[in-house]
Scaffold this active site. Structure first.
Site, PDB file in Angstrom:
ATOM      1  N   SER A  43       0.805  -1.222   0.000  1.00 35.77           N
ATOM      2  CA  SER A  43       0.000   0.000   0.000  1.00 35.77           C
ATOM      3  C   SER A  43       0.835   1.266   0.000  1.00 35.77           C
ATOM      4  O   SER A  43       0.374   2.313  -0.473  1.00 35.77           O
ATOM      5  CB  SER A  43      -0.936  -0.004   1.216  1.00 35.77           C
ATOM      6  OG  SER A  43      -0.208  -0.200   2.418  1.00 35.77           O
ATOM      7  N   HIS A 246      -1.401   5.771   6.730  1.00 34.48           N
ATOM      8  CA  HIS A 246      -0.718   5.792   5.436  1.00 34.48           C
ATOM      9  C   HIS A 246      -0.453   7.249   5.063  1.00 34.48           C
ATOM     10  O   HIS A 246      -1.151   8.147   5.538  1.00 34.48           O
ATOM     11  CB  HIS A 246      -1.575   5.134   4.348  1.00 34.48           C
ATOM     12  CG  HIS A 246      -1.618   3.641   4.445  1.00 34.48           C
ATOM     13  ND1 HIS A 246      -2.462   2.987   5.311  1.00 34.48           N
ATOM     14  CD2 HIS A 246      -0.926   2.671   3.777  1.00 34.48           C
ATOM     15  CE1 HIS A 246      -2.282   1.679   5.183  1.00 34.48           C
ATOM     16  NE2 HIS A 246      -1.361   1.459   4.260  1.00 34.48           N
TER      17      HIS A 246
END
Length: 265
Positions: A43, A246
């Site tokens: 990711s 993230h």
């Protein structure tokens, strides 16, 4: 009577000078480097946190560092099989098929999910201090004990499929600032030990990258001062749900991209 040998020598010299001057005046006409770039990984390569995403199910974003770099460097070809949630086995089984002997550049972030990134973060965000500590210690033990072999196998698979490529392994940032962050934030202690786990992971990944002859790009310095709890965070907090912890679009553009640029020149 004309001196034919001298005339021929002078003619040859003029031809050489003309060709050399032409190459200088028209740089790249016949010497432009071919860049066949493939971005592998999890990711943190696919761009989770940056959005919007394609329809692949891998949460790939054009705001991730890889497509931005590809666009800025006018690559000959660009492939982007990186996929959110990927572990080392996914790179080997599902992503390296995008590589070939014509591939000249490969980037990858991998290893965080193998070490249980999501479970550790969840335990620390919603669990007790003791459960967080246990989860972090288990992840660190995995990172130093099991992960090196998985990374070695991954880098070897990449080398096997793309023997002529430069391999650049990008690391993960520290996710948190440790200053006061409000009543509902993770404690300073939890954030500190999570950052320490990130440092362990960086040490392991950089060591295995070096052993594979790859270049390690350390992203931690570029994210310093921009973690969760910063005044200008480049990491999403838990409110991002699937995007939690993230980088946001700034994190990929101003954190990951400069780290990659620093090693590509």
């Amino acid at each position: 009577m004309p001196h034919r040998p001298l005339a021929r020598a002078l003619a040859a010299l003029v031809a050489v000078l003309t060709a050399t001057l032409g190459a200088v005046l028209v740089p790249g006409t016949a010497q432009a480097a071919t860049i066949n770039y493939v971005a592998l990984g999890d990711s943190y390569s696919s761009g989770v946190g940056a959005g919007p995403y394609d329809l692949s199910g891998c949460l790939r974003s054009q705001k991730s560092y890889a497509p931005i770099w590809a666009s800025a460097n006018a690559v000959t070809s660009f492939k982007f099989p990186a996929c959110g949630g990927a572990v080392t086995a996914d790179v080997i089984n599902n992503q390296v098929s995008a590589l070939s002997t014509s591939t000249t550049l490969v980037t990858v972030t991998i290893g965080g999910n193998d070490a249980g990134f999501a479970d550790v973060i969840t335990s620390c965000r919603f669990g007790s201090t003791s459960s967080c500590t246990s989860a972090v210690n288990e992840a660190k033990a995995f990172a130093t004990g099991t992960l090196p072999g998985r990374l070695d196998a991954t880098y070897a698979a990449i080398r096997n499929r793309a023997p002529n490529a430069r391999l650049i392994v990008l690391g993960y940032p520290r996710l948190f600032e440790t200053t006061y962050c409000g009543l509902f934030a993770m404690s300073t202690y939890k954030r500190t030990i999570l950052n320490e786990a990130a440092d362990v992971l960086a040490t392991v990944i950089s060591g295995r990258a070096a052993a594979a002859g790859a270049t390690f790009a350390d992203t931690r310095p570029y994210f310093a001062g921009h973690g969760v709890c910063a005044s200008d965070p480049w990491i999403r907090d838990v409110t991002g749900v699937i995007e939690a912890y993230h980088p946001d679009s700034d994190g990929y553009r101003y954190g990951y991209l400069p780290a990659l640029n620093a090693v590509t020149g």
